[in-house]
Design a protein around this motif. Structure first.
Motif, PDB file in Angstrom:
ATOM      1  N   VAL A   1       2.649  -0.606  -6.130  1.00 57.86           N
ATOM      2  CA  VAL A   1       2.133   0.408  -4.955  1.00 57.86           C
ATOM      3  C   VAL A   1       0.831   0.578  -5.381  1.00 57.86           C
ATOM      4  O   VAL A   1       0.742   1.470  -6.081  1.00 57.86           O
ATOM      5  CB  VAL A   1       3.223   1.564  -4.821  1.00 57.86           C
ATOM      6  N   SER A   2      -0.012   0.252  -4.474  1.00 61.21           N
ATOM      7  CA  SER A   2      -1.824   0.647  -4.781  1.00 61.21           C
ATOM      8  C   SER A   2      -2.398   0.090  -3.482  1.00 61.21           C
ATOM      9  O   SER A   2      -2.173  -0.936  -2.886  1.00 61.21           O
ATOM     10  CB  SER A   2      -1.919  -0.548  -5.944  1.00 61.21           C
ATOM     11  N   SER A   3      -3.459   0.786  -3.351  1.00 60.04           N
ATOM     12  CA  SER A   3      -4.269   0.551  -2.285  1.00 60.04           C
ATOM     13  C   SER A   3      -5.473  -0.242  -2.686  1.00 60.04           C
ATOM     14  O   SER A   3      -6.392  -0.662  -2.079  1.00 60.04           O
ATOM     15  CB  SER A   3      -4.942   2.043  -1.787  1.00 60.04           C
TER      16      SER A   3
ATOM     17  N   GLN B   1       0.904  -1.269  -0.099  1.00 57.16           N
ATOM     18  CA  GLN B   1       0.022   0.016  -0.150  1.00 57.16           C
ATOM     19  C   GLN B   1       0.704   1.199  -0.009  1.00 57.16           C
ATOM     20  O   GLN B   1       2.024   0.990   0.299  1.00 57.16           O
ATOM     21  CB  GLN B   1      -1.015   0.027   1.398  1.00 57.16           C
ATOM     22  N   PRO B   2       0.380   2.472  -0.619  1.00 56.12           N
ATOM     23  CA  PRO B   2       1.073   3.782  -0.450  1.00 56.12           C
ATOM     24  C   PRO B   2       1.650   3.968   0.986  1.00 56.12           C
ATOM     25  O   PRO B   2       0.741   3.759   1.662  1.00 56.12           O
ATOM     26  CB  PRO B   2       0.043   4.633  -1.046  1.00 56.12           C
TER      27      PRO B   2
ATOM     28  N   GLY C   1       3.669   2.359   2.393  1.00 57.91           N
ATOM     29  CA  GLY C   1       4.546   1.027   2.907  1.00 57.91           C
ATOM     30  C   GLY C   1       5.947   0.874   2.369  1.00 57.91           C
ATOM     31  O   GLY C   1       6.237   1.811   1.888  1.00 57.91           O
TER      32      GLY C   1
ATOM     33  N   PRO D   1       2.386   5.496  -5.431  1.00 57.92           N
ATOM     34  CA  PRO D   1       2.234   4.594  -6.630  1.00 57.92           C
ATOM     35  C   PRO D   1       3.117   4.818  -7.650  1.00 57.92           C
ATOM     36  O   PRO D   1       3.157   3.762  -8.490  1.00 57.92           O
ATOM     37  CB  PRO D   1       0.831   5.275  -6.941  1.00 57.92           C
TER      38      PRO D   1
END
Length: 113
Positions: free
Chosen positions: A111-113, A13-14, A16, A87
């Motif tokens: 990198v993504s939620s 996740q962003p 992280g 991201p």
């Protein structure tokens, strides 16, 4: 012949963190500068960070302050610790051995939620 194998990629996740490793075969690792590069589809592969045989490090502006490159010559392994991921850090990450011009196969970082 030298082989480089990356590991540690994945989905995060962003904000992280993620750590990458690059294991090298052969006897040239300690004598060679090493680098981490990344590439997204349709764009050129770009340098993220590099570390010389004498442990001098350089960083791309986008990585400075968030990423840390290191190496362990006893283990023939290079690392990239990535914190505060964004991201726009999404890419395939490659390790590179400057001595001999050898590339690893790459590892995907998303990198993504």
């Amino acid at each position: 012949q030298v082989h480089l194998v990356e590991s540690g990629g994945g989905l995060v996740q962003p904000g992280g963190s993620l750590g990458l490793s690059c294991a090298a075969s052969g006897n040239d690792f300690s004598r060679s500068g090493m680098g981490w590069y990344r590439q997204v589809p349709g764009k050129q592969r770009e340098l993220v960070a590099s570390i010389s045989s004498g442990y001098v490090t350089t960083y791309a502006g986008s990585a400075r302050g968030r990423f840390t490159i290191s190496r362990d010559n006893a283990k023939n392994t290079m690392y990239l610790q990535m914190n505060s991921l964004k991201p726009e850090d999404t890419a395939v990450y490659y390790c590179y051995m400057y001595r001999g011009g050898v590339w690893g196969q790459g590892t995907q970082v998303t990198v993504s939620s």
